[in-house]
Design a protein around this motif. Structure first.
Motif: not given
Length: 248
Positions: A12-13, A41-43, A92-95, A208-212
Motif C-alpha cells: 500500500n504505497e 490492494p491499493d494498486g 530502502m523504504d518507499a516512503d 524523515t518520518d513518512r508524509v504519505e
C-alpha cells in the motif's frame, strides 16, 4: 547494465512509489530498481508496471501474495539481485524517510576497499531525525543502545533500514539462516555481516518520518526486536551465518 540494484518492499504505497521511482531513475548514477510488492490492494503494483514502460530494463517488479514480512521481501530481493549479477545491492523504504539522493553516498562508502556494508545512520555525527515525536526518538535510540550492548557490534544505528551490501557479502551469507522478518531483520543482517568479519561503514543521513501512507510499525515488531536480539546473540555462539557453516 548497472552494477547497483535498489530493493524497495511495498505494501500500500500508491502515494509514494511513482515519485520514488522517478527520483531514483533520475539520479546521476545509474541504479536499477526492484520493487517487491506483497499484494497491495491499493494498486501499487499497477503503478510500478506503468513506470516499467517509462524505464524499460531498469525497473523490475516481483509480486507476492499476501503480507509475508519485510525480511522475506528483502531475502527474495537479495537472491534475485545475486542471480542477475549486481555488485552492490541496497535496501530502502518507499516512503521517502530515506532520501534517495543518499544512495550515491552509500554506494561510494561501500565501494571503498575492505568495506562489506554501508549503513545510512541516524546516530553518528551529522545524522539527524526529522518530524519524530520525542517518545519515538527515545524508543529508537534506546533500541539501538540495547542492541549494541547485547551484540557488541560497533554499529551506532543497528536498526537502520537504509543499507548497501557488496555482492560478496550476500553471496557468502547463508540467507536461509536469517530468521527474523520484521524490525529485527535489520539487526540480524548487520550481525551476520559483522560475524562474518566484514567491515561496516556508517554514513550520516537525515531520517524523515513518512508524509504519505501509513507506518508499518506495530507492537509485535517491537517485541520481536527486543526478544529476538537475545535469541540471535545466543545462537551466534553456536552457529555461523557463512555458507557451509554448521547450523544450530
Amino acid at each position: 547494465m548497472s552494477d547497483s540494484l535498489v530493493i524497495i518492499p511495498t505494501y500500500n504505497e500508491c502515494e509514494n512509489i511513482p515519485r520514488m521511482i522517478d527520483t531514483v531513475m533520475n539520479l546521476e548514477k545509474d541504479f536499477h530498481l526492484l520493487i517487491v510488492d506483497d499484494g497491495s490492494p491499493d494498486g501499487t503494483a499497477d503503478l510500478v508496471r506503468e513506470k516499467q514502460k517509462a524505464y524499460p530494463g531498469r525497473v523490475f517488479l516481483k509480486e507476492r501474495q499476501g503480507k509475508l514480512g519485510l525480511g522475506t521481501a528483502y531475502i527474495a530481493g537479495f537472491k534475485w539481485g545475486l542471480e542477475h549479477g549486481y555488485e552492490f545491492i541496497f535496501e530502502m523504504d518507499a516512503d521517502f524517510s530515506h532520501n534517495p539522493n543518499d544512495l550515491i553516498r552509500l554506494y561510494e562508502a561501500c565501494a571503498q576497499p575492505g568495506a562489506g556494508m554501508s549503513v545510512g545512520s541516524r546516530y553518528v555525527k551529522g545524522g539527524k531525525l526529522e518530524n519524530w515525536p520525542i517518545d519515538r526518538i527515545a524508543l529508537s535510540y534506546g533500541a539501538s543502545l540495547y542492541v549494541r550492548i547485547i551484540t557488541f557490534m560497533p554499529v551506532n544505528d543497528p536498526t537502520a533500514g537504509f543499507v548497501c551490501y557488496r555482492r560478496e557479502v550476500l553471496k557468502a551469507m547463508d540467507l536461509d539462516k536469517i530468521r527474523f522478518v520484521g524490525y529485527a531483520f535489520q539487526i540480524e543482517m548487520k550481525f551476520a555481516t559483522y560475524q562474518m568479519g566484514y567491515k561496516i561503514i556508517e554514513v550520516p543521513i537525515t531520517f524523515t518520518d513518512r508524509v504519505e501512507g501509513t507506518s508499518k510499525m506495530s507492537s509485535g515488531i517491537i517485541k520481536e526486536a527486543v526478544f529476538g536480539v537475545l535469541q540471535m546473540r545466543m545462537r551466534g555462539f553456536f552457529s555461523k551465518y557463512r555458507v557451509g557453516a554448521r547450523r544450530s
